[in-house]
Structure formats: structure tokens, C-alpha cells
Scaffold this motif. Structure first.
Motif, PDB file in Angstrom:
ATOM      1  N   MET A 170       0.952  -1.239   0.042  1.00 54.71           N
ATOM      2  CA  MET A 170      -0.047  -0.138  -0.042  1.00 54.71           C
ATOM      3  C   MET A 170       0.900   1.254   0.103  1.00 54.71           C
ATOM      4  SD  MET A 170      -3.164  -0.724   0.052  1.00 54.71           S
ATOM      5  CE  MET A 170      -4.011   0.758   0.665  1.00 54.71           C
ATOM      6  N   PRO A 171       0.468   2.220  -0.713  1.00 55.05           N
ATOM      7  CA  PRO A 171       1.196   3.742  -0.458  1.00 55.05           C
ATOM      8  C   PRO A 171       1.071   3.996   0.916  1.00 55.05           C
ATOM      9  CG  PRO A 171      -0.626   3.469  -2.270  1.00 55.05           C
ATOM     10  CD  PRO A 171      -0.840   2.293  -1.509  1.00 55.05           C
ATOM     11  N   SER A 172       2.160   4.958   1.341  1.00 54.96           N
ATOM     12  CA  SER A 172       2.427   5.512   2.328  1.00 54.96           C
ATOM     13  C   SER A 172       1.097   6.261   2.743  1.00 54.96           C
ATOM     14  CB  SER A 172       3.485   6.569   2.499  1.00 54.96           C
ATOM     15  OG  SER A 172       3.267   7.554   1.825  1.00 54.96           O
ATOM     16  N   GLU A 173       0.723   6.681   3.985  1.00 57.35           N
ATOM     17  CA  GLU A 173      -0.208   7.237   4.432  1.00 57.35           C
ATOM     18  C   GLU A 173      -0.323   8.877   3.873  1.00 57.35           C
ATOM     19  OE1 GLU A 173      -2.744   8.709   8.524  1.00 57.35           O
ATOM     20  OE2 GLU A 173      -1.022   7.299   8.652  1.00 57.35           O
ATOM     21  N   GLN A 174       0.878   9.339   3.865  1.00 57.12           N
ATOM     22  CA  GLN A 174       1.250  10.776   3.179  1.00 57.12           C
ATOM     23  C   GLN A 174       0.725  10.809   1.837  1.00 57.12           C
ATOM     24  OE1 GLN A 174       5.148  11.841   3.157  1.00 57.12           O
ATOM     25  NE2 GLN A 174       4.995  13.444   1.694  1.00 57.12           N
ATOM     26  N   ILE A 175       1.117   9.710   1.214  1.00 53.92           N
ATOM     27  CA  ILE A 175       0.615   9.560  -0.412  1.00 53.92           C
ATOM     28  C   ILE A 175      -0.764   9.340  -0.430  1.00 53.92           C
ATOM     29  CG2 ILE A 175       0.519   8.059  -2.406  1.00 53.92           C
ATOM     30  CD1 ILE A 175       2.682   9.957  -2.709  1.00 53.92           C
ATOM     31  N   GLU A 210      -8.507  -5.443  -4.875  1.00 54.17           N
ATOM     32  CA  GLU A 210      -7.641  -6.845  -4.816  1.00 54.17           C
ATOM     33  C   GLU A 210      -8.271  -7.416  -6.396  1.00 54.17           C
ATOM     34  OE1 GLU A 210      -7.077 -11.340  -2.776  1.00 54.17           O
ATOM     35  OE2 GLU A 210      -7.673  -9.500  -1.640  1.00 54.17           O
ATOM     36  N   LYS A 211      -9.554  -7.469  -6.394  1.00 57.74           N
ATOM     37  CA  LYS A 211      -9.956  -8.262  -7.583  1.00 57.74           C
ATOM     38  C   LYS A 211      -9.792  -7.419  -9.085  1.00 57.74           C
ATOM     39  CE  LYS A 211     -13.420 -11.176  -5.315  1.00 57.74           C
ATOM     40  NZ  LYS A 211     -14.619 -11.631  -5.144  1.00 57.74           N
ATOM     41  N   TRP A 212      -9.830  -6.112  -8.942  1.00 59.61           N
ATOM     42  CA  TRP A 212      -9.583  -5.281  -9.797  1.00 59.61           C
ATOM     43  C   TRP A 212      -7.850  -5.385 -10.204  1.00 59.61           C
ATOM     44  CZ3 TRP A 212      -9.196   0.812  -9.612  1.00 59.61           C
ATOM     45  CH2 TRP A 212      -8.985   1.238 -10.964  1.00 59.61           C
ATOM     46  N   PHE A 235      -3.261  -7.544 -13.144  1.00 60.23           N
ATOM     47  CA  PHE A 235      -1.722  -7.893 -12.847  1.00 60.23           C
ATOM     48  C   PHE A 235      -2.216  -9.644 -12.684  1.00 60.23           C
ATOM     49  CE2 PHE A 235      -1.135  -3.641 -12.242  1.00 60.23           C
ATOM     50  CZ  PHE A 235      -0.117  -3.278 -13.001  1.00 60.23           C
ATOM     51  N   PRO A 236      -2.531 -10.334 -13.509  1.00 62.80           N
ATOM     52  CA  PRO A 236      -2.797 -11.627 -13.182  1.00 62.80           C
ATOM     53  C   PRO A 236      -1.705 -12.661 -12.758  1.00 62.80           C
ATOM     54  CG  PRO A 236      -2.988 -11.335 -15.529  1.00 62.80           C
ATOM     55  CD  PRO A 236      -3.007  -9.879 -14.908  1.00 62.80           C
ATOM     56  N   ASP A 237      -0.333 -12.192 -13.038  1.00 61.35           N
ATOM     57  CA  ASP A 237       0.737 -13.057 -12.715  1.00 61.35           C
ATOM     58  C   ASP A 237       1.364 -12.702 -11.532  1.00 61.35           C
ATOM     59  OD1 ASP A 237       0.418 -14.288 -15.159  1.00 61.35           O
ATOM     60  OD2 ASP A 237       1.700 -13.101 -16.140  1.00 61.35           O
ATOM     61  N   LEU A 238       0.734 -11.646 -10.739  1.00 63.08           N
ATOM     62  CA  LEU A 238       1.338 -11.225  -9.401  1.00 63.08           C
ATOM     63  C   LEU A 238       0.511 -11.896  -8.402  1.00 63.08           C
ATOM     64  CD1 LEU A 238       2.357  -7.637  -9.980  1.00 63.08           C
ATOM     65  CD2 LEU A 238       3.838  -9.466 -10.362  1.00 63.08           C
ATOM     66  N   GLU A 239       1.055 -11.981  -7.191  1.00 64.92           N
ATOM     67  CA  GLU A 239       0.326 -12.227  -5.956  1.00 64.92           C
ATOM     68  C   GLU A 239      -0.200 -11.107  -5.527  1.00 64.92           C
ATOM     69  OE1 GLU A 239       0.358 -15.215  -4.438  1.00 64.92           O
ATOM     70  OE2 GLU A 239       1.979 -16.020  -5.903  1.00 64.92           O
ATOM     71  N   SER A 240      -1.531 -11.241  -4.571  1.00 69.14           N
ATOM     72  CA  SER A 240      -2.708 -10.390  -4.590  1.00 69.14           C
ATOM     73  C   SER A 240      -2.071  -8.888  -3.965  1.00 69.14           C
ATOM     74  CB  SER A 240      -3.849 -10.834  -3.633  1.00 69.14           C
ATOM     75  OG  SER A 240      -4.398 -11.941  -4.061  1.00 69.14           O
ATOM     76  N   GLY A 241      -1.157  -9.169  -3.215  1.00 67.57           N
ATOM     77  CA  GLY A 241      -0.370  -7.977  -2.485  1.00 67.57           C
ATOM     78  C   GLY A 241       0.141  -7.152  -3.395  1.00 67.57           C
ATOM     79  N   GLU A 242       1.194  -7.911  -4.118  1.00 65.72           N
ATOM     80  CA  GLU A 242       1.951  -7.315  -5.256  1.00 65.72           C
ATOM     81  C   GLU A 242       1.087  -6.527  -6.461  1.00 65.72           C
ATOM     82  OE1 GLU A 242       4.145 -10.719  -6.450  1.00 65.72           O
ATOM     83  OE2 GLU A 242       5.680 -10.151  -4.939  1.00 65.72           O
ATOM     84  N   ALA A 243      -0.087  -7.404  -6.578  1.00 64.65           N
ATOM     85  CA  ALA A 243      -0.857  -6.846  -7.754  1.00 64.65           C
ATOM     86  C   ALA A 243      -1.575  -5.529  -7.386  1.00 64.65           C
ATOM     87  CB  ALA A 243      -1.970  -7.758  -8.041  1.00 64.65           C
ATOM     88  N   VAL A 244      -1.989  -5.187  -5.952  1.00 63.32           N
ATOM     89  CA  VAL A 244      -2.744  -4.266  -5.648  1.00 63.32           C
ATOM     90  C   VAL A 244      -1.629  -3.298  -5.571  1.00 63.32           C
ATOM     91  CG1 VAL A 244      -3.675  -3.201  -3.614  1.00 63.32           C
ATOM     92  CG2 VAL A 244      -4.427  -5.287  -4.063  1.00 63.32           C
TER      93      VAL A 244
END
Length: 410
Positions: free
Chosen positions: A1-6, A148-150, A155-164
Motif C-alpha cells: 500500500m502507498p504511504s499514508e502521506q501519499i 484486490e480483484k481489480w 496483473f494476473p501473474d502477481l500475488e494479490s498484495g503485489e498486484a494491488v
């Protein structure tokens, strides 16, 4: 996830630059339940901007799918009294509306297209009068928030967290938000550029546009005399507030003359409508109306879309986007119209925008329709920009001016 600042920087950009919430306004936020944390940042930004109240419409892809799986069509199509009263309340509040898009592109895959279109047609038929009453009188904007689903669709080849994380990176780049930049200043420069291009188009006095591409597009569309080309920002006719309806936005658009177009448009990106995909399609127009279509995926859905009402087979928008768009340069298919329409030139089936008429504030929807602005239950953008797209502007005397060559400004 992006930083809270972002994330806070993005939320503030949505509220203060996009929607431009003013002190004392009511805000109506629509967001997925999955995005409650980011929605909270937007709500706080609204109150810090002076909103007197923030109302939230929570949405859920899972709930909507279950509704269509199990509930009767007649029940889903019925607009309940409290729903209509809620819509009517908007005509009093004229709320600043913010939509956070985070849909699963495949959420409604397999759902009966006839049921989907029938429910949509019935509900919009009841609620359209309230939408018409607030048109041009309130600020609104749409922004994307990765889910996550979007993300897995993109990015179907990435794990969920990496895709997000990858989708967040792509989204933030398209809306010009980074750790060390000033997105407000960048958006000011960007909107100035778009407005300069719109001013050039307005000075040409084109009566029609002619599109050609080696993919089979050969299409001519008539324009409304005196209608403006606009882009990036809009002005709330009720209070004079400038706002940016879409983030990202790269388009310069106008409303064409309803019922004046001929030829074939070939899509260059999938269309995601009602969380179902229509891919590799073309639409042929005669005497201003779509008369046939083909699609490798979603043929039945596309046919239902064209028959949503008496005017859904006519165009309500033509938009110019050069292939240098950051969305296009990303090389990513977002499966979300907000982003994909800003990758290349596009058109829209259905309702037009009366705001493009110089005296729009004085016109009813019916009067605007009489001037050539299409009036429909739907407004559905589809992408037609290609690497070799050529567009000529044609003036009333028949003279032609190159507008686009090889997918970009001539």
C-alpha cells in the motif's frame, strides 16, 4: 500500500482540486465497502474543506451479484419510495458528488445480460428525472481506488498484495501524485494545456469529423453548430465553481449532433459495462443510428446496450486523446472506463452533455435535445483510438483540416 502521506495527498487532490468542495456544501460519496479506509480519508478531507455534511453510499460487488443471482427481475427493477426520495433530496441539496471506482471487472460475469439491461433500464427510467434536474448545477468527480480483484485482473501473474501495489503505482502516476511533487501545480499546468487545445478546436468551426484507421474504422460524425469543445474542467452553473470531473483526464470532447453519423467504428480496447466485458467489437452506423454490431465477447450484451432505449443507439460524445497519454504509455489495460477512455480517442453511446451549448444554463433537457444533444438513459464510452488513427475536421464549405495523424495531434 502507498504511504499514508501519499494516500492523504491523493484524497486531498480528489476533494480540493477534483470536486473542489466548498464551505457549506453537502457531499455525497459513493464507495466500495472494500475501500472504507481510503473513503475515511476522503470524508475527513471534505470536512476540512468546509463540507457541512458527508453522506455515503456504500457498494459491494458481491452483494450486487447475489442480488442478480437470486432476486426476481421485477423486484430488482423496482425503485423503492425511500430510494426515490433520496434522489429527490439531491435536487434540494445539489450535493457535491464523489465516486470512488474500485469494481471487479468480472463481478457480473455469467449474469443474464437481459436481466441486467432490463433492471438498469427500469431503474434509470424512474431516476433519470432527478439526474436531469441537477445536471449542470452541482460538482461531481470520479477517481479510482485499487481493489484486490481489480488489481488481479490487471496483473494476473502477481500475488494479490503485489498486484494491488502495482495498480496503486499505476493509478497514482496517471493522476500525477508522487511523494515529492505538487500535484495541484501539475494539474493546473495540465488543465491549461488541454484548454488551449480546446480553444484551437473551437476556433476552427468544424461541422463534422472524419475518422479512418487500417483496423476498419471509417466514420463521419456531424457536430452541433456552436457547440463547444471542452476538456479537463467544468464550471458549476449554479455557483460558478470550477471542478475536474475525472481524474485522470486527458480528453477534449464535445457532444455531436444526434442522428448525424455514418460508417463503422472499431474498438481498440475492451469495454467493461455493468461489470461485464465486451471485447473486440465494432459498431456500424447508418442515418445516425447503430444498425449492426459484432463482438468476439459480449455480443448479446452489446446488442442489449444498443437497445436500452430509443436513443441509446446514437452518440452522445466524441473525445480526442493523443496516444502520448500517460495511461496509454503505461501499456496497462485497466479494465475500467475512467482510465481506459483516457488512453485514446473514444466515443460514447447515449446521453450527451448540454453544457457544451453556449446558453446551456437557460435550456431544459428537452430544449437541448431539440438542438441536437442526445437524451438517453445511458452514457457508455468505448475506445476507438489506434496507432494510425487519422481524423480530419471538415468545415461547412467542405474544406478539411488534419486534426489527428498517426494517433496524435496533427
Amino acid at each position: 500500500m502507498p504511504s499514508e502521506q501519499i494516500l492523504k495527498k491523493y484524497a486531498n487532490l480528489i476533494v480540493k482540486t477534483g470536486a473542489n468542495v466548498r464551505p457549506g456544501q453537502v457531499v455525497q460519496l459513493t464507495a466500495s465497502v472494500e475501500q472504507h479506509a481510503f473513503a475515511a480519508l476522503v470524508i475527513e478531507a471534505c470536512y476540512r474543506a468546509g463540507a457541512r455534511r458527508v453522506n455515503v453510499n456504500w457498494e459491494s460487488d458481491e452483494k450486487t451479484r447475489l442480488d442478480f443471482q437470486y432476486a426476481e427481475q421485477e423486484e430488482l427493477a423496482r425503485v423503492l419510495p425511500w430510494e426515490e426520495e433520496k434522489a429527490r433530496q439531491m435536487t434540494d441539496d445539489l450535493p457535491c458528488r464523489i465516486f470512488l471506482e474500485s469494481e471487479d471487472p468480472d463481478a457480473m460475469a455469467g449474469i443474464d445480460p437481459e436481466k441486467l439491461s432490463a433492471v438498469t433500464r427500469s431503474r434509470r427510467g424512474v431516476l433519470k428525472r432527478y439526474r436531469n434536474e441537477i445536471e449542470g448545477k452541482h460538482q461531481w468527480m470520479v477517481a479510482g481506488v485499487p481493489g484486490e480483484k481489480w488489481a488481479k485482473k490487471c496483473f494476473p501473474d502477481l500475488e494479490s498484495g503485489e498486484a494491488v501495489a502495482a495498480l496503486w503505482d499505476a493509478v497514482l502516476r496517471t493522476v500525477r501524485v508522487t511523494e515529492d511533487n505538487d500535484p495541484v501545480a501539475e494539474w493546473k499546468a495540465h488543465t491549461d494545456y488541454i484548454e488551449a487545445k480546446a480553444a484551437w478546436l473551437n476556433a476552427q468551426g468544424f461541422s463534422s469529423l472524419h475518422y479512418t484507421s487500417t483496423n476498419g474504422t471509417d466514420f463521419t460524425v456531424g457536430l452541433i453548430p456552436g457547440a463547444k469543445w471542452v476538456g479537463a474542467g467544468s464550471v458549476n452553473e449554479h455557483n460558478g465553481v470550477f471542478y475536474i470531473p475525472n481524474m485522470p483526464t486527458e480528453e477534449i470532447f464535445t457532444t455531436p449532433m444526434a442522428g448525424q453519423c455514418e460508417g463503422t467504428l472499431v474498438s481498440t480496447k475492451p469495454l467493461c459495462w455493468n461489470s461485464q466485458l465486451i471485447e473486440n467489437f465494432s459498431i456500424t452506423f447508418e442515418n445516425g443510428r447503430a444498425v449492426s454490431c459484432t463482438a468476439k465477447r459480449g455480443q448479446e450484451l452489446l446488442e442489449k446496450l444498443l437497445k436500452m432505449d430509443d436513443c441509446s443507439a446514437m452518440l452522445g460524445e466524441v473525445a480526442l486523446v493523443p496516444k502520448e497519454s500517460p495511461i496509454n504509455r503505461s501499456g496497462l489495460l485497466f479494465y475500467e472506463t475512467l482510465f481506459d477512455e483516457n488512453a485514446c480517442c473514444h466515443c460514447a453511446l447515449g446521453a450527451g452533455f448540454k453544457e457544451v451549448l453556449p446558453d446551456s444554463g437557460e435550456l431544459s433537457v428537452e430544449q437541448a435535445q431539440a438542438r441536437g444533444v442526445n437524451n438517453s438513459l445511458i452514457h457508455v464510452d468505448f475506445m476507438v483510438g489506434s496507432e494510425d488513427l487519422a481524423i480530419d475536421g471538415i468545415r461547412p464549405d467542405g474544406s478539411r483540416e488534419p486534426v489527428f495523424r498517426n494517433g496524435t495531434w496533427a
